[in-house]
Design an enzyme around this catalytic site. Structure first.
Site, PDB file in Angstrom:
ATOM      1  N   CYS A  47      31.308  -9.970 -32.223  1.00  0.00           N
ATOM      2  CA  CYS A  47      30.559  -8.840 -32.792  1.00  0.00           C
ATOM      3  C   CYS A  47      29.058  -8.981 -32.579  1.00  0.00           C
ATOM      4  O   CYS A  47      28.318  -8.006 -32.684  1.00  0.00           O
ATOM      5  CB  CYS A  47      30.855  -8.697 -34.278  1.00  0.00           C
ATOM      6  SG  CYS A  47      32.612  -8.531 -34.628  1.00  0.00           S
ATOM      7  N   HIS A  64      33.231   0.673 -34.754  1.00  0.00           N
ATOM      8  CA  HIS A  64      32.721  -0.624 -34.320  1.00  0.00           C
ATOM      9  C   HIS A  64      33.034  -0.866 -32.840  1.00  0.00           C
ATOM     10  O   HIS A  64      33.979  -1.578 -32.512  1.00  0.00           O
ATOM     11  CB  HIS A  64      33.365  -1.703 -35.203  1.00  0.00           C
ATOM     12  CG  HIS A  64      32.797  -3.074 -35.051  1.00  0.00           C
ATOM     13  ND1 HIS A  64      31.670  -3.359 -34.302  1.00  0.00           N
ATOM     14  CD2 HIS A  64      33.212  -4.267 -35.561  1.00  0.00           C
ATOM     15  CE1 HIS A  64      31.427  -4.661 -34.364  1.00  0.00           C
ATOM     16  NE2 HIS A  64      32.344  -5.229 -35.111  1.00  0.00           N
TER      17      HIS A  64
END
Lengths: 137, 382
Positions: free
Chosen positions: B85, B327
């Site tokens: 991430c 995301h």
């Protein structure tokens, strides 16, 4: 237990009874590890094989309700278990048949059993912890 | 180290980009950022491209050269970066280092990801990892933290749900967010359960998207734009992997933000606006504590007080966060920085925090040994 089944990962545990997790200790740093590292990550010295405690208590856990990976039961639970005798906190599958008995601080015992499939889709053995009857703290 | 500014930004909406290739998504934001910076592509000395899943999903790799070529960038060093991430903020950290060190005067960062594909499944750490084989997937990793936080500090399911409600309210003000309709605490709690106590509305959705920034040595940025924003600190840390690990807190947040505050000469009380990695509702609450917005264990109560809502003392995720935007992994942390630049330029539209001067972007990537694999903190300042 079906003795033809392979462990989900080679060398992680010995199939019993009693089944044991294969850990390691660094004699210099007196630190224990699971799984066994190549060398001690603190001093880069050789580590020795040890059998870890089969008893612990649940530090935290969760129950996965959505579609499971690796043919695991739906739902299934995982958690971090404190092996107090070894000073280690380890990640583990928890007994899929005892999900309603899970709780923080619950005393648990190591088991090995045929649960789910491996990376090749073959049925395999996994280690898991199951609540100890009457052992709740 | 030299002072470094951000002189240009570009971003797509986050959502479904079914007809657009990864290379085109990345190219679009690169072109937008270069034009925003007021430079020519030939003035860029290096390109840093972040992506996590293209090799896995599309068997595409070394994509950065294709992305940058479309935007007129060739011959210069190009790097392809993956760090879960934090892939985008890791690329940013490297670009910042390259310019701060004097190696480059101008560098570009692009993060791009396409995740809206059938049967993607739950993200996990990799099929050779023991934890993954024993049943660890990303949602239950965060659910275990949520359960522990509730048991340790008295955080409630309602407080967790309020994170999703707040961020969705913010997303209603952001035309680039994927999900913009308001939701209630009851709707979050009653959504299908993924991993107790996290329901579907407590988990960030998948998305496609891309974002880009152009960095320039502060000595030269005024030549190109009057809207530059200074990088006060750029920090990346990894986990310590000590056993036993305290999973009710993220030590990496604390370490990364402490280093960033020290380098910037600032503290948590100086922040005007924050974007943090709210992949799950519990994450945002634990991040509050890690970056020092409140004492350990007080994150749920800080959220409930309204302090982190737009109009509150320290708004967090005014863009709507990952919970509302989705995301697109490697785009996420670059997009956070783009949001920060827009806030400090006063160009954040309805999401604007009035008079914002100091911004923090916090991002965190992947699990290892109950700890995290990487954590980035970037502080931007006007």
């Amino acid at each position: 237990m079906n003795n033809d089944l392979k462990p989900v990962m080679e060398g992680i545990f010995e199939v019993g009874p009693p089944s044991r997790l294969n850990g390691a200790i660094c004699p210099e740093c007196n630190k224990k590890f699971f799984p066994k590292p190549m060398v001690c990550p603190h001093c880069l010295g050789e580590v020795q094989n040890i059998e870890l405690s089969t008893e612990g208590k649940i530090y935290t856990y969760s129950i996965l309700r959505t579609k499971p990976p690796y043919g695991l039961p739906q739902p299934y639970a995982v958690g971090w278990v404190d092996l107090e005798a070894d000073g280690l906190r380890i990640f583990s599958l928890l007994d899929p048949d005892r999900i309603s008995d899970l709780d923080f601080g619950k005393r648990v015992t190591l088991r090995v059993g045929a649960i789910g499939v491996d990376n090749n889709g073959q049925a395999c053995l996994r280690y898991y912890f199951t609540p100890k009857d009457g052992g709740e703290q | 180290m030299r002072s470094v500014d951000i002189i240009g930004v570009g971003i797509t909406n986050f959502g479904k980009h079914i007809e657009t290739s990864l290379v085109e998504l990345g190219g679009r934001v690169a072109i937008e950022a270069i034009k925003d910076a007021g430079i020519k592509p030939s003035q860029i000395n290096a390109g840093f491209f972040a992506n996590m899943q293209a090799a896995n999903i599309f068997t595409d790799f070394t994509v950065g050269q294709n992305v940058f070529w479309q935007a007129g960038i060739n011959s210069v060093p190009v790097f392809n970066i993956e760090n879960a991430c934090t892939s985008g903020s890791s690329a940013f950290n490297l670009a910042w280092m390259g310019v701060a060190s004097g190696m480059y005067d101008i560098a570009i960062v692009v993060g791009a990801e396409k995740l809206v594909v059938p049967n993607l499944g739950l993200m996990q750490a990799g099929s050779t990892e023991l934890d993954t084989l024993e049943g660890l997937v990303v949602p239950n990793a965060f659910a275990m933290r949520a359960n522990l936080h509730m048991a340790t500090y008295g955080t409630t399911k309602e407080q967790l749900a309020m994170v999703a409600v707040k961020n969705r309210r913010h997303a209603g003000l952001n035309p680039l967010a994927q999900f913009r309709s308001p939701i209630t605490v009851e709707e979050v709690l009653n959504a299908p359960m993924i991993a107790d106590p996290l329901t579907r509305l407590s988990c960030c959705p998948n998305a496609d998207g891309a974002a880009a920034v152009v960095l320039c040595a502060s000595d030269y940025s005024r030549q190109y734009t009057s809207r530059s924003v200074n990088v006060a600190a750029s920090v990346l840390v990894t986990g310590s992997y000590e056993n036993p690990c305290n999973m009710a807190q993220w030590d990496a947040d604390r370490r990364a933000s402490s280093i960033a505050y020290e380098r910037a000469g600032l503290g948590p009380q100086d922040l005007d606006v924050v974007e943090c990695h709210d992949a799950f509702t519990i994450s945002e609450i634990v991040h509050y504590e890690g970056i020092g917005l409140c004492p350990e264990g007080e994150g749920g109560r800080l959220l409930e007080s309204g302090a982190t809502s737009l109009g509150g003392k320290i708004p967090v995720n005014p863009s709507g966060g990952l919970l509302s935007k989705g995301h697109p992994v490697a785009a996420t942390a670059v997009a956070q920085i783009v949001e920060g630049v827009r806030q400090l330029r006063g160009e954040a539209g309805a999401c604007q925090v009035e008079g914002a001067k100091v911004f923090m972007a916090e991002c965190m990537g992947a699990d290892k040994a109950g700890d995290i694999k990487s954590c980035t903190v970037n502080i931007l300042q006007n």
